[in-house]
Design an enzyme around this catalytic site. Structure first.
Site, PDB file in Angstrom:
ATOM      1  N   ARG A 127       0.819  -1.235   0.000  1.00 33.81           N
ATOM      2  CA  ARG A 127       0.000   0.000   0.000  1.00 33.81           C
ATOM      3  C   ARG A 127       0.838   1.264   0.000  1.00 33.81           C
ATOM      4  NH1 ARG A 127      -2.915  -3.131   3.689  1.00 33.81           N
ATOM      5  NH2 ARG A 127      -4.771  -4.037   2.702  1.00 33.81           N
ATOM      6  N   LYS A 179       3.742  11.422 -11.230  1.00 32.73           N
ATOM      7  CA  LYS A 179       2.843  10.614 -12.073  1.00 32.73           C
ATOM      8  C   LYS A 179       3.540   9.295 -12.345  1.00 32.73           C
ATOM      9  CE  LYS A 179      -0.008  13.690 -14.886  1.00 32.73           C
ATOM     10  NZ  LYS A 179      -0.280  14.055 -16.293  1.00 32.73           N
ATOM     11  N   GLU A 186      11.104  17.618 -24.949  1.00 31.21           N
ATOM     12  CA  GLU A 186      10.359  17.963 -23.724  1.00 31.21           C
ATOM     13  C   GLU A 186      10.963  19.213 -23.077  1.00 31.21           C
ATOM     14  OE1 GLU A 186       7.583  16.359 -22.861  1.00 31.21           O
ATOM     15  OE2 GLU A 186       7.768  14.222 -23.307  1.00 31.21           O
ATOM     16  N   LYS A 244       8.479  22.804 -13.816  1.00 33.53           N
ATOM     17  CA  LYS A 244       7.539  21.713 -13.541  1.00 33.53           C
ATOM     18  C   LYS A 244       7.169  21.695 -12.061  1.00 33.53           C
ATOM     19  CE  LYS A 244       6.188  17.020 -14.373  1.00 33.53           C
ATOM     20  NZ  LYS A 244       6.394  15.748 -15.079  1.00 33.53           N
ATOM     21  N   GLU A 280      -3.528  17.539 -11.561  1.00 34.35           N
ATOM     22  CA  GLU A 280      -3.948  17.913 -12.913  1.00 34.35           C
ATOM     23  C   GLU A 280      -5.445  18.165 -13.026  1.00 34.35           C
ATOM     24  OE1 GLU A 280      -1.775  16.032 -16.150  1.00 34.35           O
ATOM     25  OE2 GLU A 280      -3.546  16.224 -17.418  1.00 34.35           O
ATOM     26  N   ARG A 340      -1.729  21.950 -14.720  1.00 36.33           N
ATOM     27  CA  ARG A 340      -0.748  20.909 -15.036  1.00 36.33           C
ATOM     28  C   ARG A 340      -0.952  20.343 -16.440  1.00 36.33           C
ATOM     29  NH1 ARG A 340       1.630  15.994 -11.158  1.00 36.33           N
ATOM     30  NH2 ARG A 340       3.028  15.190 -12.760  1.00 36.33           N
ATOM     31  N   ASN A 356       1.019  18.900 -21.219  1.00 32.18           N
ATOM     32  CA  ASN A 356       0.648  17.989 -22.315  1.00 32.18           C
ATOM     33  C   ASN A 356       0.712  18.668 -23.681  1.00 32.18           C
ATOM     34  OD1 ASN A 356       0.145  15.992 -20.419  1.00 32.18           O
ATOM     35  ND2 ASN A 356      -1.998  16.587 -20.189  1.00 32.18           N
ATOM     36  N   HIS A 393       1.055  16.691 -26.860  1.00 29.47           N
ATOM     37  CA  HIS A 393       0.929  15.270 -26.516  1.00 29.47           C
ATOM     38  C   HIS A 393      -0.306  14.595 -27.100  1.00 29.47           C
ATOM     39  CE1 HIS A 393       4.393  15.923 -24.029  1.00 29.47           C
ATOM     40  NE2 HIS A 393       4.378  14.687 -23.572  1.00 29.47           N
ATOM     41  N   HIS A 452       0.757  11.570 -29.012  1.00 28.60           N
ATOM     42  CA  HIS A 452       0.395  10.203 -28.608  1.00 28.60           C
ATOM     43  C   HIS A 452      -0.268   9.459 -29.760  1.00 28.60           C
ATOM     44  CE1 HIS A 452       0.401  10.869 -23.948  1.00 28.60           C
ATOM     45  NE2 HIS A 452       1.593  10.567 -24.412  1.00 28.60           N
ATOM     46  N   HIS A 495       9.012   8.771 -28.094  1.00 31.45           N
ATOM     47  CA  HIS A 495       8.029   9.653 -27.463  1.00 31.45           C
ATOM     48  C   HIS A 495       8.356  11.128 -27.734  1.00 31.45           C
ATOM     49  CE1 HIS A 495       5.172  11.195 -24.558  1.00 31.45           C
ATOM     50  NE2 HIS A 495       6.151  11.891 -24.011  1.00 31.45           N
TER      51      HIS A 495
HETATM   52  N1  LIG Z   1       5.573  10.324 -15.368  1.00 35.11           N
HETATM   53  C1  LIG Z   1       5.640  11.377 -16.137  1.00 35.11           C
HETATM   54  O1  LIG Z   1       5.337  12.503 -15.709  1.00 35.11           O
HETATM   55  C2  LIG Z   1       6.131  11.224 -17.542  1.00 35.11           C
HETATM   56  C3  LIG Z   1       6.439  12.364 -18.300  1.00 35.11           C
HETATM   57  C4  LIG Z   1       6.970  12.179 -19.577  1.00 35.11           C
HETATM   58  C5  LIG Z   1       7.163  10.894 -20.067  1.00 35.11           C
HETATM   59  N2  LIG Z   1       6.847   9.812 -19.303  1.00 35.11           N
HETATM   60  C6  LIG Z   1       7.063   8.446 -19.803  1.00 35.11           C
HETATM   61  O2  LIG Z   1       8.465   8.284 -20.005  1.00 35.11           O
HETATM   62  C7  LIG Z   1       8.656   7.235 -20.958  1.00 35.11           C
HETATM   63  C8  LIG Z   1       9.760   7.619 -21.904  1.00 35.11           C
HETATM   64  O3  LIG Z   1      10.927   7.820 -21.170  1.00 35.11           O
HETATM   65  P1  LIG Z   1      12.374   7.780 -21.841  1.00 35.11           P
HETATM   66  O4  LIG Z   1      12.363   8.535 -23.093  1.00 35.11           O
HETATM   67  O5  LIG Z   1      13.330   8.120 -20.785  1.00 35.11           O
HETATM   68  O6  LIG Z   1      12.478   6.251 -22.299  1.00 35.11           O
HETATM   69  P2  LIG Z   1      13.221   4.953 -21.716  1.00 35.11           P
HETATM   70  O7  LIG Z   1      13.134   4.874 -20.250  1.00 35.11           O
HETATM   71  O8  LIG Z   1      12.710   3.804 -22.497  1.00 35.11           O
HETATM   72  O9  LIG Z   1      14.748   5.208 -22.125  1.00 35.11           O
HETATM   73  C9  LIG Z   1      15.080   5.292 -23.491  1.00 35.11           C
HETATM   74  C10 LIG Z   1      16.179   4.288 -23.868  1.00 35.11           C
HETATM   75  O10 LIG Z   1      17.429   4.746 -23.381  1.00 35.11           O
HETATM   76  C11 LIG Z   1      18.083   3.746 -22.608  1.00 35.11           C
HETATM   77  N3  LIG Z   1      18.838   4.464 -21.587  1.00 35.11           N
HETATM   78  C12 LIG Z   1      18.327   5.109 -20.504  1.00 35.11           C
HETATM   79  N4  LIG Z   1      19.295   5.771 -19.869  1.00 35.11           N
HETATM   80  C13 LIG Z   1      20.445   5.549 -20.548  1.00 35.11           C
HETATM   81  C14 LIG Z   1      21.778   5.999 -20.395  1.00 35.11           C
HETATM   82  N5  LIG Z   1      22.125   6.862 -19.434  1.00 35.11           N
HETATM   83  N6  LIG Z   1      22.707   5.566 -21.285  1.00 35.11           N
HETATM   84  C15 LIG Z   1      22.355   4.740 -22.303  1.00 35.11           C
HETATM   85  N7  LIG Z   1      21.108   4.298 -22.514  1.00 35.11           N
HETATM   86  C16 LIG Z   1      20.156   4.703 -21.648  1.00 35.11           C
HETATM   87  C17 LIG Z   1      16.968   2.871 -22.108  1.00 35.11           C
HETATM   88  O11 LIG Z   1      17.443   1.569 -21.819  1.00 35.11           O
HETATM   89  C18 LIG Z   1      16.007   2.888 -23.264  1.00 35.11           C
HETATM   90  O12 LIG Z   1      16.389   1.949 -24.228  1.00 35.11           O
HETATM   91  C19 LIG Z   1       7.314   7.010 -21.629  1.00 35.11           C
HETATM   92  O13 LIG Z   1       6.776   5.790 -21.187  1.00 35.11           O
HETATM   93  C20 LIG Z   1       6.460   8.173 -21.144  1.00 35.11           C
HETATM   94  O14 LIG Z   1       5.099   7.841 -21.044  1.00 35.11           O
HETATM   95  C21 LIG Z   1       6.340   9.964 -18.055  1.00 35.11           C
HETATM   96 ZN   LIG Z   2       6.010  13.613 -22.819  1.00 40.72          ZN
END
Ligand SMILES: NC(=O)c1ccc[n+]([C@@H]2O[C@H](COP(=O)([O-])OP(=O)(O)OC[C@H]3O[C@@H](n4cnc5c(N)ncnc54)[C@H](O)[C@@H]3O)[C@@H](O)[C@H]2O)c1
Ligand SMILES: [Zn+2]
Length: 377
Positions: free
Chosen positions: A130, A152, A194, A235, A245, A249, A253, A256, A260, A274
């Site tokens: 929990r 999030k 971003e 942020k 949100e 907030r 997006n 997005h 998306h 992304h």
């Molecule tokens: N929670 C939120 O507020 C929020 C906001 C924006 C995006 N997101 C989410 O984030 C995700 C995308 O995140 P991302 O772009 O970081 O993708 P990811 O976590 O998949 O990382 C991208 C790639 O880079 C590799 N990688 C990561 N760090 C590395 C490093 N230092 N050196 C070499 N390789 C590395 C990973 O293994 C992966 O293959 C999506 O699922 C999206 O929905 C969430």
């Molecule tokens: Zn995003």
């Protein structure tokens, strides 16, 4: 005489959320301080590090060494890299591993990775026993400027992205910008979308600064830490005012809804990352706003020109393998954002740095706009 190599002082950004407040520590070489910072916050806590296989190869040993410096022993749970790990199946493995490792209330989960690991580990932390406390150690630019901050967390459903999740704030974020040196250039660029988003949605001066300094950010100069801190502060301020949100907030997006839809159209594959989808989505949001007479064509052109200059896709024809047809695109948009009586909610713009929430966008108008865009291909 030898001079001790010492990391410069980190930049600290507070996320002010009352009892759930926490600090974001940004700087080159901040990872070694992870363990002592965690031990100071939760003396005697055990830890479980959740990471992906790629990140583990580059940075797990350093993270474990940093935890050991704080006297913290850690179990490690490694998941496959990529969006497909934000699934029920992988969540189950992570939760079972945390329970098997006897991670209790009072212990800490550490998310070592990009947004995928952060969202997955954060959600596991929200639900196991929990609610466990967790720490974000973002390793992608996207995660350092966006996903590691604000609480999030989510996994994906077969119906769409991030549909199963929780708001669960970390207790600490340690963003070591040196970790980005191993990130593939394409991933760095996608994260930069971003970063540019923060300028485009609410900070025109920052956008101008990015136009002049983006090369230094890519090169790893001190501009990188500064820019990450600006985004985190931006942020943090928004999240402090609207954690769940209900209003402001949603500005985060920007780009997005279109993005998306394109990302889903590409099957969440390596075809379109992304951040790349967000870059295209922001260009579309500016162009759609211009078509509605809300923003000057020159501002839309300026937004596109900068994203194109850093090498992000800004034309639909740049999506490898093409984009879905108009019916499929509109279905995807409707899935992302609820359609109420033919009206959609979109983030639109009145200028660079002047985004606003529009609740009454007509689906027919969006359709006509996208149909024209597709006809240009
Ligand atoms: N929670 C939120 O507020 C929020 C906001 C924006 C995006 N997101 C989410 O984030 C995700 C995308 O995140 P991302 O772009 O970081 O993708 P990811 O976590 O998949 O990382 C991208 C790639 O880079 C590799 N990688 C990561 N760090 C590395 C490093 N230092 N050196 C070499 N390789 C590395 C990973 O293994 C992966 O293959 C999506 O699922 C999206 O929905 C969430
Ligand atoms: Zn995003």
């Amino acid at each position: 005489m030898t001079v001790a190599v010492r990391a410069p002082e980190p930049i600290l950004v507070d996320v002010a959320l009352g009892a759930r407040s926490y600090e974001i520590v940004i700087g080159r070489g901040t990872l070694p301080s992870l363990g002592t910072r965690m031990a100071a916050l939760r003396p005697g806590a055990k830890a479980a590090v959740i990471t992906d296989a790629t990140v583990a190869g580059h940075h797990l040993a350093a993270a474990e060494a940093a935890l050991a410096l704080g006297g913290i022993g850690a179990t490690v749970v490694t998941v496959p890299p990529g969006e497909s790990s934000k699934s029920f199946a992988v969540l189950e493995q992570v939760c079972e591993s945390l329970i098997a490792a006897r991670i209790e209330r009072g212990d800490l989960v550490v998310a070592l990775g990009g947004g995928v690991v952060g969202d997955l580990a954060g959600f596991a932390a929200a639900v196991v026993r929990r609610g466990l406390d967790y720490v974000q150690v973002p390793t992608t630019l996207l995660a350092q400027v966006d996903s590691s901050v604000g609480g999030k967390t989510a996994i994906d459903s077969k119906h769409g992205k991030n549909l199963v999740g929780a708001f669960h704030q970390p207790i600490l974020v340690v963003a070591d910008t040196a970790l980005l040196d191993t990130l593939p250039k394409r991933e760095f660029r996608a994260g930069y979308a971003e970063m540019a988003k923060f300028g485009l949605l609410g900070d025109a001066a920052f956008f101008s600064w990015l136009e002049a300094n983006w090369q230094d950010i890519f090169a790893g100069a001190a501009a990188r830490e500064h820019a990450i801190a600006v985004c985190c502060r931006g942020k943090a301020d928004i999240v402090a005012r609207d954690e769940r949100e209900t209003g402001e907030r949603a500005l985060l997006n920007l780009g997005h809804t279109f993005g998306h839809a394109l990302e889903a159209g590409a099957g969440f594959s390596g075809r379109l990352l992304h951040g790349e989808a967000v870059a295209l989505g922001m260009v579309l949001a500016f162009e759609f706003s211009a078509r509605k007479g809300l923003v000057a064509d020159a501002d839309a052109a300026r937004a596109r020109a900068h994203l194109a200059a850093v090498g992000l896709p800004t034309h639909l024809k740049q999506v490898p393998g093409g984009v879905p047809g108009i019916d499929a695109l509109m279905d995807l948009i409707a899935q992302d954002k609820k359609v109420k009586r033919g009206k959609l909610t979109f983030i639109l713009v009145r200028g660079i740095g002047q985004a606003f929430v529009a609740n009454d966008v007509s689906a027919a108008e969006v359709r006509a706009f996208l149909a024209d865009k597709l006809a240009e291909l």
